[in-house]
Design an enzyme around this catalytic site. Sequence first.
Site, mmCIF file in Angstrom:
data_model
loop_
_atom_site.group_PDB
_atom_site.id
_atom_site.type_symbol
_atom_site.label_atom_id
_atom_site.label_comp_id
_atom_site.label_asym_id
_atom_site.label_seq_id
_atom_site.Cartn_x
_atom_site.Cartn_y
_atom_site.Cartn_z
ATOM 1 C CB SER A 8 -56.910 21.943 55.197
ATOM 2 O OG SER A 8 -56.779 20.776 54.407
ATOM 3 C CG HIS A 31 -53.851 24.570 53.368
ATOM 4 N ND1 HIS A 31 -52.608 25.179 53.409
ATOM 5 C CD2 HIS A 31 -53.618 23.240 53.572
ATOM 6 C CE1 HIS A 31 -51.671 24.264 53.629
ATOM 7 N NE2 HIS A 31 -52.262 23.079 53.729
ATOM 8 C CG ASP A 33 -53.473 19.817 52.550
ATOM 9 O OD1 ASP A 33 -52.354 20.313 52.773
ATOM 10 O OD2 ASP A 33 -54.454 19.961 53.306
ATOM 11 C CG MET A 35 -51.304 14.720 50.176
ATOM 12 S SD MET A 35 -52.192 13.813 51.448
ATOM 13 C CE MET A 35 -52.571 15.150 52.584
ATOM 14 C CG HIS A 64 -49.003 21.843 52.157
ATOM 15 N ND1 HIS A 64 -49.464 21.276 53.331
ATOM 16 C CD2 HIS A 64 -47.676 21.539 52.093
ATOM 17 C CE1 HIS A 64 -48.458 20.659 53.941
ATOM 18 N NE2 HIS A 64 -47.366 20.787 53.208
ATOM 19 C CG MET A 66 -47.586 17.574 51.806
ATOM 20 S SD MET A 66 -49.023 17.204 52.818
ATOM 21 C CE MET A 66 -50.255 18.119 51.910
ATOM 22 C CG MET A 135 -45.678 19.935 57.748
ATOM 23 S SD MET A 135 -47.334 20.414 57.206
ATOM 24 C CE MET A 135 -48.322 19.039 57.806
ATOM 25 C CG PHE A 141 -53.302 10.397 56.625
ATOM 26 C CD1 PHE A 141 -54.185 9.707 55.793
ATOM 27 C CD2 PHE A 141 -51.968 9.997 56.669
ATOM 28 C CE1 PHE A 141 -53.742 8.629 55.033
ATOM 29 C CE2 PHE A 141 -51.519 8.923 55.902
ATOM 30 C CZ PHE A 141 -52.411 8.232 55.082
ATOM 31 N N GLY A 143 -56.926 15.296 60.528
ATOM 32 C CA GLY A 143 -57.483 14.716 61.747
ATOM 33 C C GLY A 143 -56.490 14.134 62.739
ATOM 34 C CG ASP A 170 -51.049 21.998 57.451
ATOM 35 O OD1 ASP A 170 -52.093 21.572 57.956
ATOM 36 O OD2 ASP A 170 -50.710 21.770 56.269
ATOM 37 N N GLY A 192 -58.251 21.889 59.052
ATOM 38 C CA GLY A 192 -59.159 21.125 58.203
ATOM 39 C C GLY A 192 -60.312 20.560 59.002
ATOM 40 C CB SER A 193 -60.598 17.550 61.142
ATOM 41 O OG SER A 193 -59.458 17.820 61.913
HETATM 42 C C1 DX5 Z 1 -51.796 17.175 56.416
HETATM 43 C C2 DX5 Z 1 -52.239 18.397 55.655
HETATM 44 C C3 DX5 Z 1 -53.120 19.303 56.423
HETATM 45 C C4 DX5 Z 1 -54.407 18.686 56.902
HETATM 46 C C5 DX5 Z 1 -54.700 19.279 58.235
HETATM 47 O O1 DX5 Z 1 -50.849 16.510 55.691
HETATM 48 O O2 DX5 Z 1 -51.127 19.147 55.235
HETATM 49 O O3 DX5 Z 1 -53.358 20.528 55.744
HETATM 50 O O4 DX5 Z 1 -55.498 18.898 56.056
HETATM 51 O O5 DX5 Z 1 -55.777 18.619 58.796
HETATM 52 P P1 DX5 Z 1 -56.233 18.864 60.302
HETATM 53 O O6 DX5 Z 1 -56.498 20.325 60.463
HETATM 54 O O7 DX5 Z 1 -57.436 18.022 60.405
HETATM 55 O O8 DX5 Z 1 -55.083 18.398 61.168
HETATM 56 ZN ZN ZN Z 2 -51.501 21.219 54.396
#
Ligand code: DX5
Ligand code: ZN
Length: 209
Positions: A8, A31, A33, A35, A64, A66, A135, A141, A143, A170, A192-193
């Site tokens: 991500s 990926h 995201d 939002m 993705h 959202m 999810m 967010f 992390g 995810d 992601g993180s």
């Molecule tokens: C959250 C996102 C994720 C996010 C995951 O709403 O859909 O894709 O980047 O981040 P980590 O891997 O840090 O949980």
């Molecule tokens: Zn995502």
Amino acid sequence: MKTIISPSILSADFANLERDIKAIHSADWVHVDVMDGHFVPNISIGIPVVKSIRKVTEMFLDVHLMIENPDKYVNRFIDAGADLVTFHYEATEDVEFVINLIRQKGAKVGISIKPKTSPEVLYPYLDKVDMVLVMTVEPGFGGQSFMRDCAEKIPALRQNAPESLIIQVDGGINAQTAKICRDLGANSLVAGSYIYGSEDIDKAIASLR
Ligand code: DX5
Ligand code: ZN
């Protein structure tokens, strides 16, 4: 079963997006995201950014959404270069309509559920989509911590789905939680993180497979 790794870029440095996308070349997908500040309490990136990313990579773009009213935007994301568009079950009154819009425009279709949504609501659509995204954190967010009870939805989805369905997870994915999800039947992992926060990105990606 091969595991599709989709880092991500929410955890990337947006001022150095090209560099940070090249850094994940050993992964399978990118990926993205999106939002809108309504469906989730955060705002990230949108159509122009997807368009710019498309110019600097040939990697598969896993977008993705959202966002509320996904039907209004899916065509534009596909024109911008999305290879797969995932929308949220909770974000539309007419799931089938959105599936058909994405399909007709020539992209792959994903549908996602938030932590509190039951997997059964997706059963009528499992043979109409390419991917289900489970999810394992509240979307919005990066992390956050992995919620194991959300991952427990995977076996039921797997049992009711055609063999070709991709089940993606995810939220809070690292080497340990990746194994839990793979064992439960997931074959695509977003992180992601964990990936962008690691010293050795290739090693982090390999540890998820
Ligand atoms: C959250 C996102 C994720 C996010 C995951 O709403 O859909 O894709 O980047 O981040 P980590 O891997 O840090 O949980
Ligand atoms: Zn995502």
